[in-house]
Enzyme design. Structure first.
Site, PDB file in Angstrom:
ATOM      1  N   HIS A 178      31.823 -27.484 -23.118  1.00 50.91           N
ATOM      2  CA  HIS A 178      31.541 -27.125 -24.511  1.00 50.91           C
ATOM      3  C   HIS A 178      30.279 -27.853 -24.958  1.00 50.91           C
ATOM      4  CE1 HIS A 178      31.765 -26.342 -28.680  1.00 50.91           C
ATOM      5  NE2 HIS A 178      32.139 -27.556 -29.013  1.00 50.91           N
TER       6      HIS A 178
ATOM      7  N   ASN B 199      25.811 -26.379 -31.687  1.00 51.97           N
ATOM      8  CA  ASN B 199      27.224 -26.136 -31.402  1.00 51.97           C
ATOM      9  C   ASN B 199      27.632 -24.811 -32.048  1.00 51.97           C
ATOM     10  OD1 ASN B 199      30.001 -26.125 -31.235  1.00 51.97           O
ATOM     11  ND2 ASN B 199      30.279 -28.226 -31.939  1.00 51.97           N
TER      12      ASN B 199
ATOM     13  N   CYS C 222      36.546 -24.550 -31.190  1.00 55.59           N
ATOM     14  CA  CYS C 222      35.583 -24.622 -30.084  1.00 55.59           C
ATOM     15  C   CYS C 222      36.220 -24.369 -28.719  1.00 55.59           C
ATOM     16  CB  CYS C 222      34.879 -25.973 -30.082  1.00 55.59           C
ATOM     17  SG  CYS C 222      33.989 -26.280 -31.603  1.00 55.59           S
TER      18      CYS C 222
HETATM   19  O1  UT7 Z   1      32.788 -28.844 -31.564  1.00 56.01           O
HETATM   20  C1  UT7 Z   1      33.866 -29.695 -31.841  1.00 56.01           C
HETATM   21  C2  UT7 Z   1      33.592 -30.958 -31.272  1.00 56.01           C
HETATM   22  N1  UT7 Z   1      32.629 -31.688 -32.086  1.00 56.01           N
HETATM   23  C3  UT7 Z   1      32.083 -32.734 -31.548  1.00 56.01           C
HETATM   24  O2  UT7 Z   1      32.341 -32.993 -30.397  1.00 56.01           O
HETATM   25  C4  UT7 Z   1      31.218 -33.668 -32.392  1.00 56.01           C
HETATM   26  C5  UT7 Z   1      31.590 -35.088 -32.041  1.00 56.01           C
HETATM   27  N2  UT7 Z   1      30.864 -36.102 -32.798  1.00 56.01           N
HETATM   28  C6  UT7 Z   1      29.537 -36.292 -32.641  1.00 56.01           C
HETATM   29  O3  UT7 Z   1      28.876 -35.586 -31.921  1.00 56.01           O
HETATM   30  C7  UT7 Z   1      28.917 -37.485 -33.320  1.00 56.01           C
HETATM   31  O4  UT7 Z   1      29.923 -38.351 -33.776  1.00 56.01           O
HETATM   32  C8  UT7 Z   1      27.982 -37.089 -34.506  1.00 56.01           C
HETATM   33  C9  UT7 Z   1      26.742 -36.418 -33.990  1.00 56.01           C
HETATM   34  C10 UT7 Z   1      28.722 -36.192 -35.477  1.00 56.01           C
HETATM   35  C11 UT7 Z   1      27.552 -38.356 -35.258  1.00 56.01           C
HETATM   36  O5  UT7 Z   1      26.904 -39.259 -34.386  1.00 56.01           O
HETATM   37  P1  UT7 Z   1      27.280 -40.803 -34.400  1.00 56.01           P
HETATM   38  O6  UT7 Z   1      26.388 -41.468 -33.464  1.00 56.01           O
HETATM   39  O7  UT7 Z   1      28.755 -40.893 -34.191  1.00 56.01           O
HETATM   40  O8  UT7 Z   1      26.864 -41.215 -35.871  1.00 56.01           O
HETATM   41  P2  UT7 Z   1      27.770 -41.820 -37.010  1.00 56.01           P
HETATM   42  O9  UT7 Z   1      28.655 -40.791 -37.614  1.00 56.01           O
HETATM   43  O10 UT7 Z   1      28.385 -43.073 -36.529  1.00 56.01           O
HETATM   44  O11 UT7 Z   1      26.644 -42.182 -38.086  1.00 56.01           O
HETATM   45  C12 UT7 Z   1      25.630 -43.161 -37.782  1.00 56.01           C
HETATM   46  C13 UT7 Z   1      24.639 -43.174 -38.925  1.00 56.01           C
HETATM   47  C14 UT7 Z   1      25.298 -43.249 -40.311  1.00 56.01           C
HETATM   48  O12 UT7 Z   1      24.503 -44.081 -41.120  1.00 56.01           O
HETATM   49  P3  UT7 Z   1      24.926 -45.613 -41.396  1.00 56.01           P
HETATM   50  O13 UT7 Z   1      26.285 -45.530 -42.025  1.00 56.01           O
HETATM   51  O14 UT7 Z   1      24.947 -46.274 -40.054  1.00 56.01           O
HETATM   52  O15 UT7 Z   1      23.844 -46.107 -42.303  1.00 56.01           O
HETATM   53  C15 UT7 Z   1      25.213 -41.835 -40.806  1.00 56.01           C
HETATM   54  O16 UT7 Z   1      25.176 -41.770 -42.227  1.00 56.01           O
HETATM   55  O17 UT7 Z   1      23.875 -41.979 -38.915  1.00 56.01           O
HETATM   56  C16 UT7 Z   1      23.899 -41.408 -40.223  1.00 56.01           C
HETATM   57  N3  UT7 Z   1      23.773 -39.948 -40.068  1.00 56.01           N
HETATM   58  C17 UT7 Z   1      22.586 -39.316 -40.081  1.00 56.01           C
HETATM   59  N4  UT7 Z   1      21.330 -39.759 -40.208  1.00 56.01           N
HETATM   60  C18 UT7 Z   1      20.339 -38.859 -40.153  1.00 56.01           C
HETATM   61  C19 UT7 Z   1      24.765 -39.039 -39.899  1.00 56.01           C
HETATM   62  N5  UT7 Z   1      24.238 -37.805 -39.786  1.00 56.01           N
HETATM   63  C20 UT7 Z   1      22.890 -37.956 -39.895  1.00 56.01           C
HETATM   64  C21 UT7 Z   1      21.822 -37.061 -39.844  1.00 56.01           C
HETATM   65  N6  UT7 Z   1      20.570 -37.552 -39.976  1.00 56.01           N
HETATM   66  N7  UT7 Z   1      21.986 -35.723 -39.646  1.00 56.01           N
END
Ligand code: UT7
Length: 322
Positions: free
Chosen positions: A244, A274, A112
């Site tokens: 980004h 992204n 990225c």
């Molecule tokens: O381009 C390179 C740079 N990339 C980035 O900068 C991405 C950086 N990371 C992020 O943007 C975020 O961490 C994510 C969008 C990937 C995830 O968001 P988050 O708020 O950190 O969620 P999480 O991974 O802590 O997951 C929270 C919950 C989980 O469920 P439980 O374990 O709390 O029951 C996940 O299983 O959300 C769940 N989850 C989803 N639910 C519905 C994860 N993905 C999804 C989804 N739909 N697509």
């Protein structure tokens, strides 16, 4: 000699997929994706659309915008991690398709951060007089390297290409500063599950989302503060910030921690998701009509590696253009 950005172009696949159109098997929702990321839709390449075809179209649009011909280009750099072939470089395909018979073309891989890395390379070449007019293209078909069964990654990414024409000019405008960094100890936090030399496949994207999220905020903020310090500027001096485009919550945090006015920050991830190396040039293309009135435009990137970087570009000396 300075590197002046004189033209911008973009290309997106024909097929757009809204959050609401994602497969029900993914067990996700428009509500979750919007609230956690800000993404509303992404463009996905068909079989006949490739990284090079998107790159070529974006490049043609940038040349048209710059009002110059492909013959004026002596360097083509494509930032991508989803090239058409293992070799040759996608940039050489672009060179062929544009009919350029001189100069050089190569790809760079910084995920990225690819566009800011490419800008740093091109700026160095232009300042040393090695090349006179370059095309920098961030182009990806990222949808080919996501696991479409993994809701935690596949909903985040999209395909597309953004291109910029960079010309050597005797002027005080153009790239004022570009600084790139990486921290290889974090390779496992964001990587593919395979590669040519390991599994003889491209693999699919694996990400420790929360760690990447934290690191992105910390390093992009750090890079911004360093840029301000090195250029003797305050945050009020920035006219436009193009970060980004990965997650609107990351961008909101940067706004909160740096104190920059929200209206000065370009956000396009709702439209494109992204797109990795394409995200910054796609965002630049979205604001191309207002760019040339701006004095201080800042780019901020962060990606796998981890890699990150910041650039300061001056488009106008006229402060009243703010
Ligand atoms: O381009 C390179 C740079 N990339 C980035 O900068 C991405 C950086 N990371 C992020 O943007 C975020 O961490 C994510 C969008 C990937 C995830 O968001 P988050 O708020 O950190 O969620 P999480 O991974 O802590 O997951 C929270 C919950 C989980 O469920 P439980 O374990 O709390 O029951 C996940 O299983 O959300 C769940 N989850 C989803 N639910 C519905 C994860 N993905 C999804 C989804 N739909 N697509």
């Amino acid at each position: 000699m300075n590197s002046v950005l004189i033209g911008f172009g973009a290309s997106l696949p024909k097929k757009r997929i809204l959050n609401t159109e994602l497969s029900p098997d993914l067990n996700t929702s428009d509500e979750w994706i919007t609230r956690r990321t800000g993404i509303k839709q992404r463009y996905i390449a068909s079989e006949s659309e490739t990284t090079s075809s998107l790159a070529v179209e974006a490049a043609k649009n940038a040349l048209k915008h710059a009002k110059i011909s492909a013959d004026d280009i002596d360097l083509v750099v494509v930032a991508t991690v989803t090239g058409d072939y293992t070799f040759p470089a996608t940039a050489t395909i672009v060179q062929r398709e544009l009919g350029i018979k001189h100069g050089a073309a190569f790809d760079i891989s910084a995920a990225c951060s690819g566009f800011v890395y490419a800008l740093d390379i091109v700026d160095s070449y232009i300042k040393t007089g090695k090349f006179k007019c370059a095309l920098i293209i961030g182009a990806e078909t990222f949808s080919r390297i996501v696991d479409w069964k993994d809701r935690s990654t596949c909903v985040l990414f999209g395909d597309g290409a953004g291109a910029v024409v960079v010309q050597a000019q005797e002027t005080s405008l153009g790239v004022q500063y570009c600084k790139i960094r990486s921290a290889g100890e974090f390779i496992d936090s964001l990587k593919t599950s395979g590669g040519i030399s390991t599994t003889q496949t491209s693999g699919v994207t694996m990400m420790e989302g929360r760690e990447v999220f934290r690191f992105a905020i910390e390093k992009m903020n750090e890079a911004l503060q360093q840029l301000l310090l090195d250029n003797n500027l305050s945050v009020e001096d920035i006219d436009l910030l193009v970060p980004h485009q990965a997650n609107s919550r990351i961008i909101d945090k940067i706004i909160e921690e740096s104190g920059i006015t929200k209206e000065k920050v370009v956000v396009t991830l709702n439209k494109h998701a992204n797109t990795s190396a394409a995200s910054i040039p796609l965002a630049l293309n979205e604001v191309k009509d207002e760019l040339f009135k701006k004095k201080n435009v800042v780019l901020l990137s962060m990606g796998a590696g981890f890699t990150w970087g910041a650039a300061l570009i001056k488009f106008s000396n006229n402060i009243s253009g703010r």
